[in-house]
Write a protein that holds these residues in place. Structure first.
Motif, short mmCIF file in Angstrom:
data_model
loop_
_atom_site.label_atom_id
_atom_site.label_comp_id
_atom_site.label_asym_id
_atom_site.label_seq_id
_atom_site.Cartn_x
_atom_site.Cartn_y
_atom_site.Cartn_z
N PRO A 1 88.09 -28.11 60.08
CA PRO A 1 87.01 -27.43 60.80
C PRO A 1 87.07 -27.66 62.31
O PRO A 1 87.44 -28.74 62.77
CB PRO A 1 85.73 -28.05 60.22
N VAL A 2 86.73 -26.63 63.06
CA VAL A 2 86.74 -26.67 64.53
C VAL A 2 85.34 -26.36 65.02
O VAL A 2 84.76 -25.34 64.65
CB VAL A 2 87.73 -25.64 65.12
N THR A 3 84.79 -27.24 65.86
CA THR A 3 83.50 -26.99 66.50
C THR A 3 83.64 -27.19 67.99
O THR A 3 84.06 -28.25 68.45
CB THR A 3 82.42 -27.97 65.96
N ILE B 1 93.81 -22.69 59.60
CA ILE B 1 92.71 -23.21 60.40
C ILE B 1 91.44 -23.09 59.55
O ILE B 1 91.18 -22.04 58.96
CB ILE B 1 92.49 -22.43 61.72
N GLY B 2 90.68 -24.18 59.49
CA GLY B 2 89.40 -24.15 58.77
C GLY B 2 88.39 -23.31 59.53
O GLY B 2 88.71 -22.58 60.46
N ALA B 3 87.15 -23.41 59.14
CA ALA B 3 86.07 -22.65 59.79
C ALA B 3 85.95 -23.05 61.26
O ALA B 3 85.94 -24.23 61.60
CB ALA B 3 84.76 -22.89 59.06
N VAL B 4 85.88 -22.05 62.13
CA VAL B 4 85.77 -22.26 63.58
C VAL B 4 84.38 -21.83 64.03
O VAL B 4 83.94 -20.72 63.71
CB VAL B 4 86.84 -21.44 64.34
N LYS B 5 83.72 -22.71 64.76
CA LYS B 5 82.41 -22.39 65.33
C LYS B 5 82.47 -22.64 66.83
O LYS B 5 82.71 -23.75 67.27
CB LYS B 5 81.31 -23.23 64.70
N ILE B 6 82.26 -21.57 67.60
CA ILE B 6 82.22 -21.66 69.05
C ILE B 6 80.78 -21.36 69.46
O ILE B 6 80.26 -20.27 69.18
CB ILE B 6 83.21 -20.68 69.72
N GLY B 7 80.13 -22.34 70.07
CA GLY B 7 78.71 -22.23 70.38
C GLY B 7 78.35 -21.13 71.35
O GLY B 7 77.25 -20.58 71.30
N ARG B 8 79.26 -20.79 72.24
CA ARG B 8 78.98 -19.75 73.24
C ARG B 8 80.04 -18.67 73.16
O ARG B 8 80.20 -18.05 72.14
CB ARG B 8 78.89 -20.39 74.62
N ASP B 9 80.83 -18.48 74.23
CA ASP B 9 81.75 -17.35 74.33
C ASP B 9 83.20 -17.74 74.11
O ASP B 9 83.60 -18.88 74.35
CB ASP B 9 81.65 -16.70 75.72
N LEU B 10 84.01 -16.76 73.69
CA LEU B 10 85.46 -16.85 73.67
C LEU B 10 85.93 -15.93 74.79
O LEU B 10 85.72 -14.70 74.72
CB LEU B 10 86.02 -16.42 72.32
N VAL B 11 86.54 -16.51 75.85
CA VAL B 11 86.80 -15.76 77.08
C VAL B 11 88.29 -15.79 77.42
O VAL B 11 88.87 -16.86 77.57
CB VAL B 11 86.01 -16.37 78.27
N GLY C 1 98.79 -19.28 59.58
CA GLY C 1 98.34 -19.08 58.20
C GLY C 1 97.04 -18.30 58.23
O GLY C 1 96.88 -17.37 59.01
N SER C 2 96.10 -18.72 57.42
CA SER C 2 94.81 -18.03 57.40
C SER C 2 93.80 -18.77 58.26
O SER C 2 93.96 -19.94 58.57
CB SER C 2 94.30 -17.90 55.97
N LEU C 3 92.76 -18.04 58.63
CA LEU C 3 91.62 -18.58 59.37
C LEU C 3 90.43 -18.45 58.43
O LEU C 3 90.07 -17.33 58.04
CB LEU C 3 91.41 -17.79 60.67
N ALA C 4 89.83 -19.58 58.06
CA ALA C 4 88.76 -19.56 57.05
C ALA C 4 87.59 -18.68 57.48
O ALA C 4 87.11 -17.86 56.71
CB ALA C 4 88.29 -20.98 56.75
N ALA C 5 87.12 -18.86 58.70
CA ALA C 5 85.98 -18.09 59.22
C ALA C 5 85.86 -18.40 60.70
O ALA C 5 86.34 -19.42 61.17
CB ALA C 5 84.69 -18.48 58.51
N ILE C 6 85.22 -17.51 61.44
CA ILE C 6 84.93 -17.79 62.84
C ILE C 6 83.53 -17.29 63.16
O ILE C 6 83.13 -16.21 62.72
CB ILE C 6 85.98 -17.19 63.80
#
Length: 134
Positions: free
Chosen positions: A64-66, A88-98, A112-117
């Protein structure tokens, strides 16, 4: 044993457990190259203009990525990027991806796969191709 990486917005240095290796290059861009699995990634603030590479074929995976703030690209190719050979496990970005001003900046790329973003803000492309990329 898997490595883990946790950086506080007050800390300038990542903290490592045993089992992971890293190469950090000072300069315009901070590069961390991890050979093998990264158990999780937790950053309380922004990940700005840094490149995190997790290599090792299918073993080059991230749990997991936070990111509490934003994932922000810069002027160097690959800056503001999380790249893995594996899953990559579930990715949570609190604000923006820039995205930034050069290719593959502001991106999350999985071999591979990305669980969720989940983005708490916006997905914003930069001035070059393949910026602000999932």
């Amino acid at each position: 044993m898997e490595a883990w990486w946790s950086v506080s917005s007050r800390s300038r240095s990542p903290t490592w457990s045993s089992g992971g290796t890293t190469t950090q290059t000072a300069g315009a861009t901070l590069v961390s190259d991890i050979a093998g699995a990264l158990g999780f990634l937790k950053i309380t603030g922004n990940l700005k203009e840094a490149l995190l590479l997790v290599t090792g074929g299918v073993d080059g995976k991230v749990g997991p990525v936070t990111i509490g703030g934003s994932l922000i690209g810069g002027a160097d190719d690959g800056s503001g990027q999380i790249f893995t050979d594996g899953l990559i496990g579930a990715v949570k970005i609190g604000r923006d991806l820039v995205g930034g001003s050069t290719q593959t900046t502001g991106s999350v790329i999985s071999g591979g796969s990305l669980a969720a973003i989940t983005l708490g803000g916006s997905l914003i492309g930069g001035r070059a191709s393949d910026t602000g990329l999932i």
